[in-house]
Design an enzyme around this catalytic site. Structure first.
Site, mmCIF file in Angstrom:
data_model
loop_
_atom_site.group_PDB
_atom_site.id
_atom_site.type_symbol
_atom_site.label_atom_id
_atom_site.label_comp_id
_atom_site.label_asym_id
_atom_site.label_seq_id
_atom_site.Cartn_x
_atom_site.Cartn_y
_atom_site.Cartn_z
ATOM 1 N N HIS A 117 50.578 47.327 27.661
ATOM 2 C CA HIS A 117 51.799 47.053 28.434
ATOM 3 C C HIS A 117 53.009 46.792 27.517
ATOM 4 C CE1 HIS A 117 53.283 45.505 32.595
ATOM 5 N NE2 HIS A 117 54.270 46.079 31.931
ATOM 6 N N ARG A 124 52.885 50.365 37.110
ATOM 7 C CA ARG A 124 52.052 49.177 37.310
ATOM 8 C C ARG A 124 50.612 49.655 37.473
ATOM 9 N NH1 ARG A 124 55.422 46.499 35.421
ATOM 10 N NH2 ARG A 124 56.517 44.704 36.292
ATOM 11 N N GLU A 182 45.383 43.072 34.357
ATOM 12 C CA GLU A 182 45.762 42.740 32.967
ATOM 13 C C GLU A 182 45.445 41.289 32.666
ATOM 14 O OE1 GLU A 182 49.828 43.937 32.307
ATOM 15 O OE2 GLU A 182 49.427 45.928 33.061
HETATM 16 C C1 GLV Z 1 57.792 45.698 32.787
HETATM 17 O O1 GLV Z 1 56.716 46.082 33.080
HETATM 18 C C2 GLV Z 1 58.841 45.470 33.722
HETATM 19 O O2 GLV Z 1 58.636 45.583 34.932
HETATM 20 O O3 GLV Z 1 59.952 45.150 33.269
#
Ligand code: GLV
Length: 315
Positions: free
Chosen positions: A280, A233, A262
């Site tokens: 991402h 993250r 983001e």
């Molecule tokens: C993606 O970032 C997730 O947490 O599945």
């Protein structure tokens, strides 16, 4: 039959568990993200919500769902976008999608390890823009991945999947978690792991304790030849400190898939040298995204049936 809000269009087949169980799907026609206000309004009319990591399911949204709302199923393994305490207090179950995206996300982490170490993004960019004028012995000199020491920070399913790949690439693998995993390569002290690693790959969930886990001080502990990869993250890394470290040559390169705000990316990160930036896409394969959607929907169906789903995160 229950009413289930699905906040965005899911991959084909993703909502099959809901339809198979006979539930009514409530969704928008245009696949536009719902504003916080729209979410609050929509939640008031449903028994369950299947949402994405871009939906902020805070106390206000949960409260708007009371008393009908039974479950929030997040189509992601990370659930920092959901106020789990507020949900638990309101008796709303929260589910996520563990397990099904480990290998796909580990593949992407490895892609970033390779791309950032070998400067392949910069080299391809130069080729495509006509800035490559012929082979040169001193061009695009990256760092070897084989033989390098990989420090995996967070050793859950995804961290361990990255470690398995690294073994195959001839890397020496260390990992750090707060509690001893009992597995070979465990390093108790994060600072020591950072100082020793040639590549550091982050696999911790976002929590208060992991926010800016990698800050200016810790970046300085890393080798000037080191590569940092973040597929966890964004807020786990202080983006500005990372940009400064890259600009100043405090570390060699970075491969980043997640950002603090983001879809905004820190402008200094956008121009920082030897930095690979992806939008991402850690779990973004057709199969995995479909499976994630189905698993979230299966969790919602189970809760609506009065059962305890295996992917429950509320206590
Ligand atoms: C993606 O970032 C997730 O947490 O599945």
């Amino acid at each position: 039959m229950a009413r289930v809000l699905v906040t965005r269009r899911l991959p084909d087949g993703g909502t099959d568990p809901l339809t198979a169980a006979g539930h009514e799907i409530v969704t928008t026609d245009d696949d536009a993200p719902l504003t916080h206000e729209q979410l609050c309004t929509a939640v008031a009319e449903v028994d369950a919500v299947v949402c994405l990591l871009t939906d902020r399911i805070d106390d206000a949204v949960i409260t708007a769902g009371v008393p009908h709302l039974k479950v929030v199923a997040n189509v992601a393994v990370g659930y920092d976008n959901v106020d789990v305490s507020a949900a638990a207090a309101a008796g709303v179950a929260v589910c996520n999608t563990p397990g099904v995206l480990d290998e796909t996300t580990a593949d992407l982490a490895f892609l970033l390890i390779l791309t950032a170490s070998r400067l392949s993004s910069t080299a391809e960019h130069d080729l495509r823009t006509g800035a490559w004028h012929g082979w040169g012995i001193n061009q695009y000199l990256g760092r070897d991945v084989h033989g390098a020491t990989l420090g995996v920070v967070g050793y859950g399913r995804i961290g361990a999947a990255v470690a398995r790949r690294a073994e195959g690439f001839g890397m020496h693998v260390l990992h750090h978690t707060r509690n001893d995993t009992g597995a070979p390569g465990w390093v108790a002290d994060l600072d020591a792991l950072l100082a020793e690693s040639d590549v550091v790959s982050l696999h911790v969930p976002l929590k208060d304790e992991t926010r800016h886990l990698i800050d200016a001080r810790r970046l300085q502990l890393m080798k000037p030849t080191a590569v940092l990869v973040n597929t966890a993250r964004g807020p786990v890394v202080d983006e500005e400190a990372l940009a400064i470290a890259l600009e100043g040559g405090e570390i060699f390169a970075a491969g980043i898939d997640v950002y603090e705000r983001e879809p905004e990316v820190h402008p200094r990160l956008l121009t920082a040298p030897r930095t690979v930036l992806l939008p991402h896409i850690g779990s973004a394969s057709q199969q995995t995204r479909t499976r994630m959607a189905q698993l979230a929907c299966e969790g919602a169906v189970a809760v609506l049936n009065g059962e305890r789903p295996p992917n429950l995160v509320t206590p």
